[in-house]
Motif scaffolding. Structure first.
Motif, PDB file in Angstrom:
ATOM      1  N   VAL A   1       0.831  -1.205   0.000  1.00  0.00           N
ATOM      2  CA  VAL A   1       0.000   0.000   0.000  1.00  0.00           C
ATOM      3  C   VAL A   1       0.867   1.257   0.000  1.00  0.00           C
ATOM      4  CG1 VAL A   1      -1.679   1.328   1.341  1.00  0.00           C
ATOM      5  CG2 VAL A   1      -1.973  -1.139   1.064  1.00  0.00           C
ATOM      6  N   LYS A   2       1.948   1.228   0.772  1.00  0.00           N
ATOM      7  CA  LYS A   2       2.885   2.356   0.763  1.00  0.00           C
ATOM      8  C   LYS A   2       3.434   2.577  -0.643  1.00  0.00           C
ATOM      9  CE  LYS A   2       4.588   1.615   5.498  1.00  0.00           C
ATOM     10  NZ  LYS A   2       5.794   1.235   6.272  1.00  0.00           N
ATOM     11  N   ALA A   3       3.782   1.467  -1.306  1.00  0.00           N
ATOM     12  CA  ALA A   3       4.335   1.562  -2.662  1.00  0.00           C
ATOM     13  C   ALA A   3       3.286   2.089  -3.641  1.00  0.00           C
ATOM     14  CB  ALA A   3       4.842   0.192  -3.112  1.00  0.00           C
ATOM     15  N   ILE A   4       2.047   1.650  -3.485  1.00  0.00           N
ATOM     16  CA  ILE A   4       0.967   2.124  -4.361  1.00  0.00           C
ATOM     17  C   ILE A   4       0.814   3.632  -4.224  1.00  0.00           C
ATOM     18  CG2 ILE A   4      -1.552   2.124  -4.646  1.00  0.00           C
ATOM     19  CD1 ILE A   4      -1.431  -0.918  -4.066  1.00  0.00           C
TER      20      ILE A   4
ATOM     21  N   ASN B   1      -2.342  -2.090  -9.810  1.00  0.00           N
ATOM     22  CA  ASN B   1      -3.441  -3.017  -9.569  1.00  0.00           C
ATOM     23  C   ASN B   1      -3.173  -3.669  -8.218  1.00  0.00           C
ATOM     24  OD1 ASN B   1      -5.228  -5.166  -9.461  1.00  0.00           O
ATOM     25  ND2 ASN B   1      -4.730  -5.975 -11.480  1.00  0.00           N
ATOM     26  N   CYS B   2      -3.978  -3.323  -7.209  1.00  0.00           N
ATOM     27  CA  CYS B   2      -3.806  -3.903  -5.884  1.00  0.00           C
ATOM     28  C   CYS B   2      -4.475  -5.270  -5.865  1.00  0.00           C
ATOM     29  CB  CYS B   2      -4.407  -2.992  -4.816  1.00  0.00           C
ATOM     30  SG  CYS B   2      -4.072  -3.561  -3.134  1.00  0.00           S
ATOM     31  N   THR B   3      -3.670  -6.310  -5.701  1.00  0.00           N
ATOM     32  CA  THR B   3      -4.156  -7.672  -5.838  1.00  0.00           C
ATOM     33  C   THR B   3      -4.250  -8.402  -4.493  1.00  0.00           C
ATOM     34  OG1 THR B   3      -3.869  -9.720  -7.108  1.00  0.00           O
ATOM     35  CG2 THR B   3      -1.864  -8.680  -6.228  1.00  0.00           C
TER      36      THR B   3
ATOM     37  N   ALA C   1      -9.983  -3.078   0.359  1.00  0.00           N
ATOM     38  CA  ALA C   1     -10.304  -2.314  -0.853  1.00  0.00           C
ATOM     39  C   ALA C   1     -10.360  -0.821  -0.566  1.00  0.00           C
ATOM     40  CB  ALA C   1     -11.641  -2.789  -1.425  1.00  0.00           C
ATOM     41  N   LEU C   2     -10.865  -0.450   0.602  1.00  0.00           N
ATOM     42  CA  LEU C   2     -10.944   0.957   0.987  1.00  0.00           C
ATOM     43  C   LEU C   2      -9.546   1.549   1.134  1.00  0.00           C
ATOM     44  CD1 LEU C   2     -12.680   3.373   1.835  1.00  0.00           C
ATOM     45  CD2 LEU C   2     -12.753   2.415   4.146  1.00  0.00           C
ATOM     46  N   VAL C   3      -8.665   0.813   1.783  1.00  0.00           N
ATOM     47  CA  VAL C   3      -7.282   1.264   1.959  1.00  0.00           C
ATOM     48  C   VAL C   3      -6.588   1.435   0.605  1.00  0.00           C
ATOM     49  CG1 VAL C   3      -5.013   0.521   2.788  1.00  0.00           C
ATOM     50  CG2 VAL C   3      -6.993   0.327   4.286  1.00  0.00           C
ATOM     51  N   ALA C   4      -6.799   0.467  -0.300  1.00  0.00           N
ATOM     52  CA  ALA C   4      -6.163   0.534  -1.619  1.00  0.00           C
ATOM     53  C   ALA C   4      -6.629   1.762  -2.396  1.00  0.00           C
ATOM     54  CB  ALA C   4      -6.469  -0.737  -2.408  1.00  0.00           C
ATOM     55  N   ALA C   5      -7.919   2.053  -2.313  1.00  0.00           N
ATOM     56  CA  ALA C   5      -8.454   3.219  -3.023  1.00  0.00           C
ATOM     57  C   ALA C   5      -7.892   4.514  -2.456  1.00  0.00           C
ATOM     58  CB  ALA C   5      -9.976   3.224  -2.946  1.00  0.00           C
ATOM     59  N   LYS C   6      -7.790   4.603  -1.132  1.00  0.00           N
ATOM     60  CA  LYS C   6      -7.244   5.809  -0.507  1.00  0.00           C
ATOM     61  C   LYS C   6      -5.781   6.015  -0.877  1.00  0.00           C
ATOM     62  CE  LYS C   6      -8.295   7.250   3.552  1.00  0.00           C
ATOM     63  NZ  LYS C   6      -8.946   8.503   3.125  1.00  0.00           N
ATOM     64  N   ALA C   7      -5.076   4.898  -1.135  1.00  0.00           N
ATOM     65  CA  ALA C   7      -3.671   4.996  -1.533  1.00  0.00           C
ATOM     66  C   ALA C   7      -3.521   5.385  -3.003  1.00  0.00           C
ATOM     67  CB  ALA C   7      -2.953   3.676  -1.262  1.00  0.00           C
ATOM     68  N   GLY C   8      -4.629   5.320  -3.762  1.00  0.00           N
ATOM     69  CA  GLY C   8      -4.580   5.751  -5.161  1.00  0.00           C
ATOM     70  C   GLY C   8      -4.418   4.655  -6.180  1.00  0.00           C
ATOM     71  N   ALA C   9      -4.740   3.399  -5.811  1.00  0.00           N
ATOM     72  CA  ALA C   9      -4.631   2.298  -6.765  1.00  0.00           C
ATOM     73  C   ALA C   9      -5.504   2.568  -7.989  1.00  0.00           C
ATOM     74  CB  ALA C   9      -5.046   0.988  -6.117  1.00  0.00           C
ATOM     75  N   THR C  10      -5.009   2.226  -9.154  1.00  0.00           N
ATOM     76  CA  THR C  10      -5.795   2.354 -10.379  1.00  0.00           C
ATOM     77  C   THR C  10      -6.906   1.311 -10.402  1.00  0.00           C
ATOM     78  OG1 THR C  10      -3.747   3.000 -11.514  1.00  0.00           O
ATOM     79  CG2 THR C  10      -5.668   2.517 -12.904  1.00  0.00           C
TER      80      THR C  10
ATOM     81  N   ALA D   1     -11.745   7.093  -7.580  1.00  0.00           N
ATOM     82  CA  ALA D   1     -11.446   6.845  -8.994  1.00  0.00           C
ATOM     83  C   ALA D   1     -10.987   5.412  -9.237  1.00  0.00           C
ATOM     84  CB  ALA D   1     -10.364   7.817  -9.472  1.00  0.00           C
ATOM     85  N   THR D   2     -10.586   4.704  -8.190  1.00  0.00           N
ATOM     86  CA  THR D   2     -10.130   3.322  -8.315  1.00  0.00           C
ATOM     87  C   THR D   2     -11.224   2.449  -8.931  1.00  0.00           C
ATOM     88  OG1 THR D   2      -8.700   3.551  -6.373  1.00  0.00           O
ATOM     89  CG2 THR D   2      -9.263   1.315  -7.044  1.00  0.00           C
TER      90      THR D   2
END
Length: 218
Positions: free
Chosen positions: A95-98, A109-111, A119-128, A161-162
């Motif tokens: 997540v830090k890297a994303i 792409n957060c897998t 999923a919420l954390v990934a979106a906040k981090a800006g995952a496409t 936007a994710t």
């Protein structure tokens, strides 16, 4: 809805692309191993060959699990082709890297997502893209499709936007259910995508039309 094919097999990608409905490809280390692709040089070359077959969106997965390693691999993968989307696992370092990669304009792409919180954390981090594995949840008697719907609702609530990428899609009904709930993308094996074309009444109807045409030519 975008259709991705989940494979590293070049022939399957070509077949899916020929159907005129393909929007991208997802891969992972297991799929690469299945094709007998070994060694980073061969893997990277294979990614390039995949990119040559599609218009966009080729998810290529990092192996590292530490922040520096993920970023190092992401740089190498992104340099292969502009179509590459760097696939990063749902872990703290990922997540830090994303977050960093998204700030640099690198698509991600957060897998291995299995919960709405992830999923919420990934979106906040800006995952496409975020990839919830619906089929794998079904395998342990959880409701994978319900998770997809929950994530879609959460993202809609806050205008993230994710894009929700339904992964581990096993059959055509998974695809239809995902479409009904507004999932942005699904990735599935070729067999599941091809099954969307099929219906027995289509076959019966076509057979009758052709038989009637043949009679009219007698």
């Amino acid at each position: 809805m975008k259709f991705f094919i989940d494979t590293a097999n070049l022939q399957e990608i070509e077949e899916a692309a020929a159907l005129g409905i393909l929007d991208g490809v997802t891969t992972n280390p297991s799929l690469m191993a299945k094709e007998g692709i070994k060694g980073n040089q061969a893997i990277y070359q294979h990614y390039k060959e995949i990119c040559n077959l599609v218009d966009n969106n080729v998810s290529a997965e990092v192996i590292s699990t530490d922040y520096a390693g993920i970023l190092r691999e992401a740089e190498l993968l992104a340099a292969i082709d502009a179509k590459i989307v760097v696939k990063v696992p749902m872990i703290r370092e990922g997540v830090k890297a994303i977050k960093y990669l998204s700030s640099q304009g690198v698509r991600t792409n957060c897998t291995l997502v299995f919960s709405a919180g992830q999923a919420l954390v990934a979106a906040k981090a800006g995952a496409t893209y975020v990839s919830p594995f619906a089929g794998r949840l079904d395998d342990i008697s959880a409701d994978g499709m319900a998770l997809l719907g929950q994530i879609v609702e959460i993202y809609d609530n806050y205008g993230f936007a994710t894009e929700v990428l339904g992964a581990s899609i096993r059959h055509p009904m998974h695809i239809i259910e995902a479409a009904e709930m507004g999932v942005d993308v699904i990735t599935a094996p070729l067999k599941a995508l091809e099954a969307l074309f099929l219906h027995p009444l289509t076959d019966i109807g076509l057979e009758k039309f052709l038989a009637d045409y043949k009679k009219s030519q007698s």
